[in-house]
Design a protein around this motif. Structure first.
Motif, mmCIF file in Angstrom:
data_model
loop_
_atom_site.group_PDB
_atom_site.id
_atom_site.type_symbol
_atom_site.label_atom_id
_atom_site.label_comp_id
_atom_site.label_asym_id
_atom_site.label_seq_id
_atom_site.Cartn_x
_atom_site.Cartn_y
_atom_site.Cartn_z
ATOM 1 N N ASP A 1 48.052 -33.424 70.247
ATOM 2 C CA ASP A 1 46.604 -34.099 70.548
ATOM 3 C C ASP A 1 45.606 -33.338 70.154
ATOM 4 O OD1 ASP A 1 47.666 -32.987 72.914
ATOM 5 O OD2 ASP A 1 46.459 -34.702 73.976
ATOM 6 N N LEU A 2 45.605 -32.252 69.065
ATOM 7 C CA LEU A 2 44.346 -31.043 69.115
ATOM 8 C C LEU A 2 43.982 -31.775 68.063
ATOM 9 C CD1 LEU A 2 46.670 -27.718 68.087
ATOM 10 C CD2 LEU A 2 45.680 -28.586 70.256
ATOM 11 N N ARG A 3 43.549 -33.339 67.304
ATOM 12 C CA ARG A 3 43.227 -33.696 66.575
ATOM 13 C C ARG A 3 41.754 -32.499 65.665
ATOM 14 N NH1 ARG A 3 39.712 -37.984 70.585
ATOM 15 N NH2 ARG A 3 39.175 -39.124 68.330
ATOM 16 N N PRO A 4 42.500 -32.162 64.239
ATOM 17 C CA PRO A 4 41.994 -30.928 64.243
ATOM 18 C C PRO A 4 40.741 -31.102 63.184
ATOM 19 C CG PRO A 4 44.185 -30.762 63.564
ATOM 20 C CD PRO A 4 44.576 -32.030 64.527
ATOM 21 N N ASP A 5 40.586 -32.558 62.182
ATOM 22 C CA ASP A 5 40.515 -32.694 62.200
ATOM 23 C C ASP A 5 38.479 -33.776 62.898
ATOM 24 O OD1 ASP A 5 41.566 -35.670 63.358
ATOM 25 O OD2 ASP A 5 41.004 -36.244 62.063
ATOM 26 N N ILE A 6 38.573 -33.696 64.170
ATOM 27 C CA ILE A 6 37.326 -34.090 64.656
ATOM 28 C C ILE A 6 36.757 -32.611 65.520
ATOM 29 C CG2 ILE A 6 36.604 -35.634 67.136
ATOM 30 C CD1 ILE A 6 38.198 -37.315 66.219
ATOM 31 N N PRO A 7 35.368 -32.658 65.295
ATOM 32 C CA PRO A 7 35.337 -31.360 66.339
ATOM 33 C C PRO A 7 34.714 -31.291 67.532
ATOM 34 C CG PRO A 7 33.228 -32.292 64.230
ATOM 35 C CD PRO A 7 34.172 -33.569 64.719
ATOM 36 N N HIS A 8 35.141 -30.465 68.147
ATOM 37 C CA HIS A 8 35.241 -30.204 69.425
ATOM 38 C C HIS A 8 34.230 -29.662 70.601
ATOM 39 C CE1 HIS A 8 37.651 -29.291 73.744
ATOM 40 N NE2 HIS A 8 37.718 -30.160 73.473
ATOM 41 N N PRO A 9 34.064 -29.956 70.775
ATOM 42 C CA PRO A 9 32.343 -29.069 71.601
ATOM 43 C C PRO A 9 33.655 -27.266 72.682
ATOM 44 C CG PRO A 9 32.665 -31.026 72.009
ATOM 45 C CD PRO A 9 33.234 -31.535 71.595
ATOM 46 N N ALA A 10 34.600 -27.285 72.944
ATOM 47 C CA ALA A 10 35.168 -25.977 73.319
ATOM 48 C C ALA A 10 35.253 -25.091 71.721
ATOM 49 C CB ALA A 10 36.122 -26.105 73.602
ATOM 50 N N ARG A 11 35.241 -26.016 71.153
ATOM 51 C CA ARG A 11 35.817 -24.507 69.364
ATOM 52 C C ARG A 11 34.697 -24.723 69.011
ATOM 53 N NH1 ARG A 11 40.588 -28.903 68.663
ATOM 54 N NH2 ARG A 11 38.976 -29.861 66.873
ATOM 55 N N MET A 12 33.646 -25.422 68.642
ATOM 56 C CA MET A 12 32.937 -25.281 68.552
ATOM 57 C C MET A 12 32.272 -24.158 69.186
ATOM 58 S SD MET A 12 31.323 -29.670 68.041
ATOM 59 C CE MET A 12 29.807 -28.902 67.120
ATOM 60 N N TYR A 13 31.614 -23.606 70.518
ATOM 61 C CA TYR A 13 31.191 -23.461 71.894
ATOM 62 C C TYR A 13 31.812 -21.304 71.008
ATOM 63 C CZ TYR A 13 29.522 -20.913 75.412
ATOM 64 O OH TYR A 13 29.079 -20.507 76.663
ATOM 65 N N ASP A 14 33.378 -21.559 70.413
ATOM 66 C CA ASP A 14 34.349 -20.121 70.463
ATOM 67 C C ASP A 14 33.517 -19.880 69.545
ATOM 68 O OD1 ASP A 14 36.670 -18.712 70.601
ATOM 69 O OD2 ASP A 14 37.141 -19.340 68.441
ATOM 70 N N TYR A 15 33.487 -20.755 68.203
ATOM 71 C CA TYR A 15 32.797 -20.889 67.101
ATOM 72 C C TYR A 15 31.092 -19.887 67.410
ATOM 73 C CZ TYR A 15 30.926 -21.153 62.712
ATOM 74 O OH TYR A 15 30.392 -20.294 61.111
ATOM 75 N N TYR A 16 30.413 -20.565 68.345
ATOM 76 C CA TYR A 16 29.210 -20.311 68.389
ATOM 77 C C TYR A 16 28.971 -17.960 69.005
ATOM 78 C CZ TYR A 16 27.527 -24.560 68.258
ATOM 79 O OH TYR A 16 27.140 -25.823 67.946
ATOM 80 N N LEU A 17 30.083 -18.507 69.794
ATOM 81 C CA LEU A 17 30.190 -16.793 70.386
ATOM 82 C C LEU A 17 30.855 -15.750 69.519
ATOM 83 C CD1 LEU A 17 30.873 -17.840 74.193
ATOM 84 C CD2 LEU A 17 29.175 -16.619 72.953
ATOM 85 N N GLY A 18 31.592 -16.220 68.266
ATOM 86 C CA GLY A 18 32.263 -15.466 67.513
ATOM 87 C C GLY A 18 33.868 -15.336 67.690
ATOM 88 N N GLY A 19 34.186 -16.282 68.063
ATOM 89 C CA GLY A 19 35.653 -16.236 67.901
ATOM 90 C C GLY A 19 36.148 -17.194 66.726
ATOM 91 N N LYS A 20 37.393 -16.891 67.028
ATOM 92 C CA LYS A 20 38.488 -17.379 65.750
ATOM 93 C C LYS A 20 38.750 -18.833 66.104
ATOM 94 C CE LYS A 20 39.260 -13.146 63.433
ATOM 95 N NZ LYS A 20 39.959 -11.893 63.245
ATOM 96 N N ASP A 21 38.911 -19.203 67.075
ATOM 97 C CA ASP A 21 39.318 -20.404 67.937
ATOM 98 C C ASP A 21 39.166 -21.630 67.639
ATOM 99 O OD1 ASP A 21 41.839 -18.917 69.012
ATOM 100 O OD2 ASP A 21 41.081 -18.285 69.917
ATOM 101 N N ASN A 22 38.817 -21.887 66.188
ATOM 102 C CA ASN A 22 38.601 -23.228 65.234
ATOM 103 C C ASN A 22 39.087 -23.566 64.289
ATOM 104 O OD1 ASN A 22 36.449 -21.393 64.091
ATOM 105 N ND2 ASN A 22 35.927 -21.043 65.872
ATOM 106 N N PHE A 23 38.775 -24.794 64.002
ATOM 107 C CA PHE A 23 38.834 -25.420 62.641
ATOM 108 C C PHE A 23 37.596 -26.077 61.771
ATOM 109 C CE2 PHE A 23 42.438 -27.262 65.358
ATOM 110 C CZ PHE A 23 43.410 -26.356 64.918
ATOM 111 N N PRO A 24 38.151 -26.160 60.403
ATOM 112 C CA PRO A 24 37.353 -26.021 59.323
ATOM 113 C C PRO A 24 36.300 -27.500 60.492
ATOM 114 C CG PRO A 24 39.207 -25.763 58.945
ATOM 115 C CD PRO A 24 39.557 -25.881 59.904
ATOM 116 N N ALA A 25 36.331 -27.669 60.953
ATOM 117 C CA ALA A 25 35.933 -29.003 60.632
ATOM 118 C C ALA A 25 34.632 -28.869 62.825
ATOM 119 C CB ALA A 25 36.531 -30.377 61.421
ATOM 120 N N ASP A 26 35.488 -27.501 63.220
ATOM 121 C CA ASP A 26 33.982 -27.281 63.854
ATOM 122 C C ASP A 26 33.164 -26.924 63.857
ATOM 123 O OD1 ASP A 26 36.630 -28.893 66.015
ATOM 124 O OD2 ASP A 26 36.991 -26.772 65.577
#
Length: 276
Positions: free
Chosen positions: A17-42
């Motif tokens: 149930d990762l649902r990589p096609d739907i943006p996820h706030p935790a992965r978006m936050y990871d992206y804001y912080l410069g992390g790599k744990d996110n998908f294209p949708a995020d």
């Protein structure tokens, strides 16, 4: 290795149930912080949020700084056990790392309802050097079962003060999710001398048009974004003794270095308080 590599097609054990096609706030936050744990949708959703409000990235980083200072403060006050609810995807400067730097025997229970976060956190905790730390799955919107799950792991001693950490999580709860009841229920279970560390997003300094564009992005994600006013954030601390300087934007809470000139308009409030 990023999240896409970690759960690439053909790998076994990937959560269903990762649902990589739907943006996820935790992965978006990871992206804001410069992390790599996110998908294209995020990343696409995060870029839309950043286009509407470029301060999102600096706000996320300011919140991490607040968490570091707040947990360090509690550890220096003698708090050696922490309940961190809604921890998000682990990154540098996690609660247990901050606490153990001051108190090597600190105990930490992380709680999140998201399998994405749990996968990362459990992988992190599998390594050496993390001390008495565990991760459990529970939902802040159901605080009584959450507390039952925490008690079941038998790591925290509820007869002694606990540091309750709710960093950048309550703004993902709508009013109908009863966030104030959730916080009160958790605090009621903790003894006198426990402390609450809380940060919360706000739209106090954002024009309504910008606010609407940002919330529109999160409305299409797996959780909404509900900015609350300073008065509404202050209400989470009712009945508690606020530590100086009270409810302020996160860069202004006991900064290690002089804050930037616009620090009073960062879109995140934070505070720490003691339960009498």
């Amino acid at each position: 290795m990023g999240y896409e590599d970690m759960w690439a097609p053909g790998r076994t054990g990937a959560p269903a149930d990762l649902r990589p096609d739907i943006p996820h706030p935790a992965r978006m936050y990871d992206y804001y912080l410069g992390g790599k744990d996110n998908f294209p949708a995020d990343r696409a959703a995060a870029e839309k949020a950043l286009a509407a409000n470029p301060e999102f990235r600096s706000t996320a980083r300011a919140n991490r700084g607040f968490l570091t200072r707040a947990v360090r403060c509690l550890a220096e006050l003698g708090i050696d056990q922490f309940l961190d609810v809604g921890t998000g995807i682990p990154t540098v400067g996690n609660t247990h790392e901050i606490a153990r730097a001051a108190t090597p025997n600190a105990r930490v229970v992380y709680v999140d309802n998201d399998p994405i976060v749990l996968s990362h956190a459990r992988a992190l905790m599998a390594g050496a050097g993390h001390g008495r730390t565990t991760v459990i799955q529970a939902d802040l919107r159901r605080p009584d079962p959450l507390l039952d799950a925490v008690r079941a792991v038998d790591l925290l001693d509820f007869s002694r003060p606990v540091g309750l950490v709710l960093a950048a999580v309550l703004h993902f709860l709508r009013d109908e999710d009863e966030p104030y009841r959730a916080v009160a229920t958790l605090l009621d279970a903790l003894p006198s001398g426990s402390h609450l560390v809380l940060s919360h997003g706000t739209a106090d300094f954002i024009p309504p048009a910008v606010r609407d564009r940002v919330t529109g992005v999160y409305d299409k994600a797996t959780a909404p974004l509900v900015g609350r006013s300073r008065a509404e954030v202050h209400a989470f601390f009712d009945g508690l003794d606020l530590l100086d300087p009270g409810v302020v934007t996160v860069p202004l809470w006991r900064p290690d270095t002089p804050p930037a000139t616009d620090a009073e308009r960062v879109s995140m409030y934070g505070a720490v308080a003691r339960k009498p």
